[in-house]
Scaffold this active site. Sequence first.
Site, PDB file in Angstrom:
ATOM      1  N   HIS A 125       1.897   4.405  -2.921  1.00  0.00           N
ATOM      2  CA  HIS A 125       1.973   5.863  -2.719  1.00  0.00           C
ATOM      3  C   HIS A 125       3.344   6.387  -3.152  1.00  0.00           C
ATOM      4  CE1 HIS A 125      -1.874   6.197  -0.916  1.00  0.00           C
ATOM      5  NE2 HIS A 125      -1.565   5.725   0.279  1.00  0.00           N
ATOM      6  N   HIS A 176       0.839  -1.211   0.000  1.00  0.00           N
ATOM      7  CA  HIS A 176       0.000   0.000   0.000  1.00  0.00           C
ATOM      8  C   HIS A 176       0.871   1.256   0.000  1.00  0.00           C
ATOM      9  CE1 HIS A 176      -3.737   2.245   1.462  1.00  0.00           C
ATOM     10  NE2 HIS A 176      -2.756   3.132   1.614  1.00  0.00           N
ATOM     11  N   GLU A 177       1.826   1.312   0.921  1.00  0.00           N
ATOM     12  CA  GLU A 177       2.645   2.519   1.038  1.00  0.00           C
ATOM     13  C   GLU A 177       3.611   2.657  -0.133  1.00  0.00           C
ATOM     14  OE1 GLU A 177       1.555   4.531   3.040  1.00  0.00           O
ATOM     15  OE2 GLU A 177       0.416   3.221   4.377  1.00  0.00           O
TER      16      GLU A 177
END
Length: 220
Positions: free
Chosen positions: A126, A122-123
């Site tokens: 980003h 997820h990160e």
Amino acid sequence: MDSASNPPTPSSSDASTFERWRRKFSMITGVGGTAEEREADMDARHHTKCEKWKNELMTYSPAVVFMMKHLKLNGADVSSDDLVCAPCDTNRSGGFSPEAGAVVLCQGKLMDKSHMEDTIVHELVHMYDHAKFKVDWNNLRHHACSEIRANSLSGDCRWSRELRRGFVAFSKQHQECVRRRAVISVRNNPACPDDAAAERAVNEVWESCFNDTRPFDEIY
């Protein structure tokens, strides 16, 4: 003088061993030791476990290795130092700092290694968006797009994860999860004035961003 009147002095190694066991017993039972000592011991255990899982995932997780490869292709060469295990004072499991170019993994908030894997991916989505698309994180539409992609591509919204959260749906479960979590994240942006603005930002970019699976060929 009788030797019994002068018992042997414990060696420093014996004392050190005793102190380790005392601290461990205190941490497990909550008996003895200060609250600060117990908290420090727990933080140390969480940190050790977090580092172990992180290094294993950076070596063996296909999704994490894949993201690291594509980040490198876009000028962001990720090392172990860029994924920081640290205590967090919120319920989140991780976060991306654009200013530092680093990911924080919230030790003690990660349920298992699978949860950490989803959090890292997820990160890293980003981080990928930041490197490739030059995201302006104060622009709610930009932020919404990256949150949609990160929630969709990371495994955060797989059915089993949603079940743990208490959300059960049999129709468009994945989309509902992605949308809900994206709205929550955008709402927490200091630049977001209210719930309506967060929902509007997610709705405005939904179709294009949900269908954009780069660098994956499809939803992971």
